[in-house]
Design a protein around this motif. Structure first.
Motif, PDB file in Angstrom:
ATOM      1  N   ASP A   7      -3.923  -9.222  -5.498  1.00  0.00           N
ATOM      2  CA  ASP A   7      -2.773  -8.368  -5.833  1.00  0.00           C
ATOM      3  C   ASP A   7      -3.006  -6.925  -5.384  1.00  0.00           C
ATOM      4  OD1 ASP A   7      -1.374 -10.468  -6.940  1.00  0.00           O
ATOM      5  OD2 ASP A   7      -2.213 -10.139  -8.957  1.00  0.00           O
ATOM      6  N   GLU A  25      -6.397 -11.195  -8.989  1.00  0.00           N
ATOM      7  CA  GLU A  25      -6.117  -9.771  -9.236  1.00  0.00           C
ATOM      8  C   GLU A  25      -6.533  -8.905  -8.054  1.00  0.00           C
ATOM      9  OE1 GLU A  25      -8.005  -8.720 -12.848  1.00  0.00           O
ATOM     10  OE2 GLU A  25      -6.611  -9.850 -14.132  1.00  0.00           O
ATOM     11  N   LYS A  41      -3.959 -16.316  -3.233  1.00  0.00           N
ATOM     12  CA  LYS A  41      -3.218 -16.120  -4.489  1.00  0.00           C
ATOM     13  C   LYS A  41      -2.326 -17.316  -4.800  1.00  0.00           C
ATOM     14  CE  LYS A  41       0.085 -12.986  -6.654  1.00  0.00           C
ATOM     15  NZ  LYS A  41       0.977 -11.823  -6.439  1.00  0.00           N
TER      16      LYS A  41
END
Length: 609
Positions: free
Chosen positions: A306, A303, A256
């Protein structure tokens, strides 16, 4: 049980027929006196009127008994409540305390079930009861009112019949309380009361643990699948990163933060990775063999990272919650096997109470039911452990001791479960003591003597002492120590001594010949038996062609003659060799006799002297 105004007479009803006597005990004395309902009615009439406490879903009601003589006629009391007008002649509403909301009604109902008085009921009785007898439907409630409010209470069969009549004509006796209003109020109160019982029931608290451990296992599966998907997806762009970073959470955070591998040289990974791993990542990013990737793909990968990070945070929160619940509900079980294993055992058993009913042998293999039934069906060895295998004590043990430790741990765990489910204490002292004992047993098993393995399974091996001839408490030996015999080195001397000893005379040639003949005869007999057996088998095996008996006998005689001739020749050669040896021995004896006198001559000289 009932109480009369003076506080000395405790009435125990024997029968409910009119005019029949009852027994009562005068407090402080041991005498039993028989009195009738008329005597009880006289006592009540002197002190004042009687009131009836009646509980409804809408509130508390106090009824005044107008005709106390009806209490003596219990059989006819139901007829007085057949109509509303007749009921109004027996009782009359004095006061009514209405509940403001369902919470107050629930509190009052729960207190009555537990045998307690709520604040509203105490205020209501203090305000409306003055030197009057109170008829109650529960004897425990009457005792509490008597102790706290100093109000005399009575409870007997007559009072219960009176309560039954009041309930039958309740809507007529209380104005403004309709039948259509009572039904929903009673239904709502029953639902809220059952919900309250379920919420605070000790048997149902462990359902939270069952749900929490189930969700925790599901989260672990989802985290593994999502983390593997991130590694697979980002591995096309930066395949070297999967070998450098092994932890899934660190991998997701670094992906990320980094995005494209070109940005790795500019970024600071000190919050996520160590210095050595960070240097490896930056070196691998320069020489990576991965394919190029677009911004849209990177956004989707971020995403997914996450999602992995959020699931890991929620999993940590859920683990803390499960840990606190296990320490409060099953502290001893938690001390023995840990939070996760204890929660899985409770979930597998259904509840803590059900698990407490299981013996230690069942707790040991709980979770390995398929392996157990498969072993029983195929007649193989049964499993030694199930869910309990993941406990820290079994993990510390060596492979050869895991079975023993699992059996001991299961026995102590069963005791800990019963203590948590059925005991009054809420501490984990018993679990900690048993865990210390098991750790000591594990150390004893790992450090036991090697001699126990060398011998048989039962008992210690018997080791012989090295100096068994040594005296007890003395330095010397029982038998003298053996010394080296130097005289045994001369072989010639041994031969001469053995030939000259008269104590051990050598056997003569005649005796030797007899022994040889006996041996030969034994051998001949054995060979004859073997030949007869062989001939019998040959005759039985021949099919169709059989030789006559006289020819077979001739052949056997020829064979015997040949064997005897061979033996005689061998015997002659043996005799010749034996005679040669004897001549050599005589020649050697004559040479030695010149040097060494024989023992016979010595004996003769001694006798002459």
């Amino acid at each position: 049980m009932g109480y009369v105004p003076d506080g000395k007479i405790n009435v125990h009803l024997i029968t409910c027929n009119a005019g029949v006597d009852v027994k009562h005990l005068i407090q402080g004395d041991d005498e039993y006196v028989n009195v009738s309902f008329k005597a009880l009615h006289e006592v009540c009439s002197k002190s004042g009127k009687m009131l009836v406490l009646f509980e409804t879903p809408a509130g508390f009601a106090l009824f005044k008994v107008l005709n106390e003589g009806k209490l003596s006629e219990v059989q006819d009391l139901s007829l007085d409540f057949s109509t509303a007008d007749a009921a109004r002649k027996v009782v009359k509403l004095k006061a009514f305390s209405k509940f403001e909301n369902t919470a107050e009604a629930l509190e009052a109902a729960s207190c009555l079930i537990d045998g307690k008085t709520s604040k509203g009921l105490r205020k209501f009785l203090r305000a409306h009861c003055d030197d009057e007898i109170l008829a109650v439907a529960d004897s425990k409630l009457g005792n509490i009112i008597k102790e706290k409010l100093k109000i005399d209470c009575v409870h007997n069969n007559a009072v219960m019949e009176l309560m039954r009549g009041v309930r039958y004509q309740l809507t007529e006796l209380i104005s403004g309380l309709a039948v259509q209003d009572m039904a929903p109020m009673s239904l709502g109160l029953s639902h809220s009361l059952s919900r309250y019982k379920l919420k605070f029931s000790a048997d149902k608290v462990d359902t939270m643990i069952v749900q929490a451990i189930g969700l925790l296992d599901d989260l672990d599966k989802e985290l593994n699948t999502y983390a593997m998907r991130v590694r697979e997806w980002y591995g096309w762009h930066f395949p070297e990163l999967t070998k450098i970073i092994q932890d899934n959470i660190q991998y997701a955070r670094s992906v990320k933060l980094m995005g494209d591998r070109i940005n790795a040289a500019k970024l600071d990974f000190s919050e996520i990775l160590t210095e050595e791993v960070e240097a490896e990542v930056k070196e691998a990013a320069v020489i990576s063999m991965g394919t190029e990737i677009g911004e849209l793909d990177l956004s989707n990968i971020r995403e997914l990272c996450d999602q992995v990070l959020s699931l890991s945070e929620y999993r940590a929160q859920l683990y803390d919650y499960l840990k606190s619940r296990m320490n409060t509900i099953a502290p001893n079980l938690t001390a023995m096997v840990g939070e996760l294993v204890g929660a899985r055992l409770i979930a597998h058993g259904g509840s803590l109470i059900n698990l407490a009913k299981q013996p230690g042998s069942t707790v040991q293999i709980l979770g390995a039911e398929k392996a157990l039934f498969r072993a029983l069906k195929t007649k193989h060895a049964t499993p030694k452990y199930g869910l309990i295998y993941h406990a820290s004590l079994i993990g510390q043990a060596a492979p050869k001791f895991k079975g023993k430790i699992s059996r001991s741990l299961a026995a102590k765990t069963a005791l800990a479960i019963r203590c948590d489910a059925l005991g009054d204490g809420q501490d984990n002292t018993m679990g900690l003591e048993n865990r210390a004992k098991l750790e000591a047993r594990l150390r004893n098993l790992e450090g036991k003597e090697l001699g126990r393995f060398a011998g048989s399974a039962k008992g210690k091996p018997k080791i012989e002492a090295y100096d068994k001839d040594k005296k007890k408490g003395a330095g010397g030996l029982i038998t003298p120590a053996k010394t080296y015999n130097t005289a045994a080195d001369s072989v010639i001397h041994q031969k001469s001594n053995s030939a000259m000893d008269e104590d051990t005379p050598e056997p003569t040639t005649a005796e030797k010949k007899k022994e040889k003949k006996e041996k030969k005869e034994k051998k001949d007999k054995k060979e004859k038996k073997k030949k007869e057996e062989v001939s019998a088998t040959l005759l039985a095996d021949v099919d169709g062609v059989e030789e006559p008996e006289h020819e077979v006998v001739k052949k056997e005689k020829k064979k015997r003659k040949q064997s005897s001739e061979n033996e005689t020749q061998n015997g002659d050669t043996n005799l010749n060799e034996g005679e040669k040896k004897k001549k050599r021995k005589k020649h050697a004896e004559q040479e030695d006799s010149a040097d060494v006198p024989s023992k016979k001559n010595k004996k003769k000289k001694k006798n002459d002297d």
